[in-house]
Design a protein around this motif. Structure first.
Motif, PDB file in Angstrom:
ATOM      1  N   ALA A  76      55.630 -77.759  18.567  1.00  0.00           N
ATOM      2  CA  ALA A  76      56.238 -78.776  18.634  1.00  0.00           C
ATOM      3  C   ALA A  76      55.051 -79.873  19.107  1.00  0.00           C
ATOM      4  N   GLY A  77      54.267 -79.653  19.950  1.00  0.00           N
ATOM      5  CA  GLY A  77      53.064 -80.478  20.374  1.00  0.00           C
ATOM      6  C   GLY A  77      52.372 -80.976  19.293  1.00  0.00           C
ATOM      7  N   SER A  94      59.617 -80.676   9.748  1.00  0.00           N
ATOM      8  CA  SER A  94      59.288 -79.813  10.761  1.00  0.00           C
ATOM      9  C   SER A  94      60.562 -79.268  11.689  1.00  0.00           C
ATOM     10  N   LEU A  95      61.560 -79.917  11.487  1.00  0.00           N
ATOM     11  CA  LEU A  95      62.527 -79.723  12.551  1.00  0.00           C
ATOM     12  C   LEU A  95      63.045 -78.165  12.461  1.00  0.00           C
ATOM     13  N   GLY A  96      63.241 -77.938  11.201  1.00  0.00           N
ATOM     14  CA  GLY A  96      63.885 -76.351  11.196  1.00  0.00           C
ATOM     15  C   GLY A  96      62.872 -75.308  11.811  1.00  0.00           C
ATOM     16  N   ASP A 147      60.964 -68.303  19.798  1.00  0.00           N
ATOM     17  CA  ASP A 147      60.783 -69.768  19.975  1.00  0.00           C
ATOM     18  C   ASP A 147      59.560 -70.497  19.653  1.00  0.00           C
ATOM     19  N   ASN A 148      59.601 -71.396  18.687  1.00  0.00           N
ATOM     20  CA  ASN A 148      58.646 -72.161  18.223  1.00  0.00           C
ATOM     21  C   ASN A 148      58.285 -73.560  19.070  1.00  0.00           C
ATOM     22  N   ALA A 149      59.109 -74.070  19.755  1.00  0.00           N
ATOM     23  CA  ALA A 149      59.103 -75.334  20.425  1.00  0.00           C
ATOM     24  C   ALA A 149      58.520 -74.860  22.072  1.00  0.00           C
ATOM     25  N   VAL A 150      59.462 -74.155  22.549  1.00  0.00           N
ATOM     26  CA  VAL A 150      58.919 -73.756  24.031  1.00  0.00           C
ATOM     27  C   VAL A 150      58.697 -72.214  24.031  1.00  0.00           C
ATOM     28  N   SER A 151      57.115 -72.010  23.624  1.00  0.00           N
ATOM     29  CA  SER A 151      56.964 -70.734  23.316  1.00  0.00           C
ATOM     30  C   SER A 151      57.321 -69.560  24.348  1.00  0.00           C
TER      31      SER A 151
END
Length: 193
Positions: A76-77, A94-96, A147-151
């Motif tokens: 995400a960053g 990138s959302l998916g 998780d790819n947003a909050v690892s």
């Protein structure tokens, strides 16, 4: 955008807590972890338990952005863009991958159709937490192993810094409420005694 602050999010949560007939269990996903932490600081006697689902679990003086900047495993960053209107957002393409890599086509379509860029202020506002209020509320964490947003590494680090009494792990990406809702419900219920 100007009225969307961490205080405003917390106040909306406090109104719901105050309207409930008994102490509540607050479940926060992602940024919601900062909001439920702030609400528990304000109403510790009215919160039975906090449940963090792939959520930011701050310490006193931290903001979501502080925590996110330490997350080398997040996609995400690097994809985040700051908009001139005071919002932060991610490219639709990138959302998916970032939020729901394990979603089916229908859930992914729902995610992309409902996604909106978010006001930046709640991301950069430091939360004020104390041992005598927030620290008295029992906490649980539901880890999201893919998780790819909050690892997963940041999730573990936050829990190590602010321990929880119960936890569960779901083998999902960042949005188990979309990809595996029944599994998420079971996990949440398993962390609430």
């Amino acid at each position: 955008v100007a009225s969307a602050t961490l205080d405003a999010y917390t106040l909306a949560t406090l109104k719901a807590i105050d309207a409930a007939p008994a102490p509540v269990v607050l479940v926060g996903h992602s940024m919601g972890g900062v909001v439920i932490s702030s609400a528990a600081e304000a109403r510790p006697a009215r919160v039975q338990r906090l449940v963090y689902v792939a959520a930011y679990l701050p310490k006193d003086g931290q903001s979501l952005l502080n925590l996110a900047m330490t997350d080398a495993g997040s996609k995400a960053g690097p994809a985040l863009k700051q908009n001139a209107d005071g919002t932060l957002g991610l490219p639709q393409a990138s959302l998916g991958d970032i939020f729901c890599a394990d979603c089916g086509a229908a859930a992914l379509a729902r995610l992309t159709s409902l996604y909106r860029d978010e006001p930046a202020a709640p991301f950069v506002t430091a939360v004020k937490l104390s041992a005598g209020a927030f620290g008295t509320v029992p906490r649980s964490y539901v880890f999201t192993a893919q998780d790819n947003a909050v690892s997963p590494a940041l999730q573990q680090a936050m829990v190590a810094a602010t321990p929880v009494s119960k936890s569960a792990t779901v083998t999902t990406s960042h949005s188990p409420m979309l990809s595996q809702p029944a599994t998420l419900v079971t996990a949440i219920l398993g962390t609430v005694p």
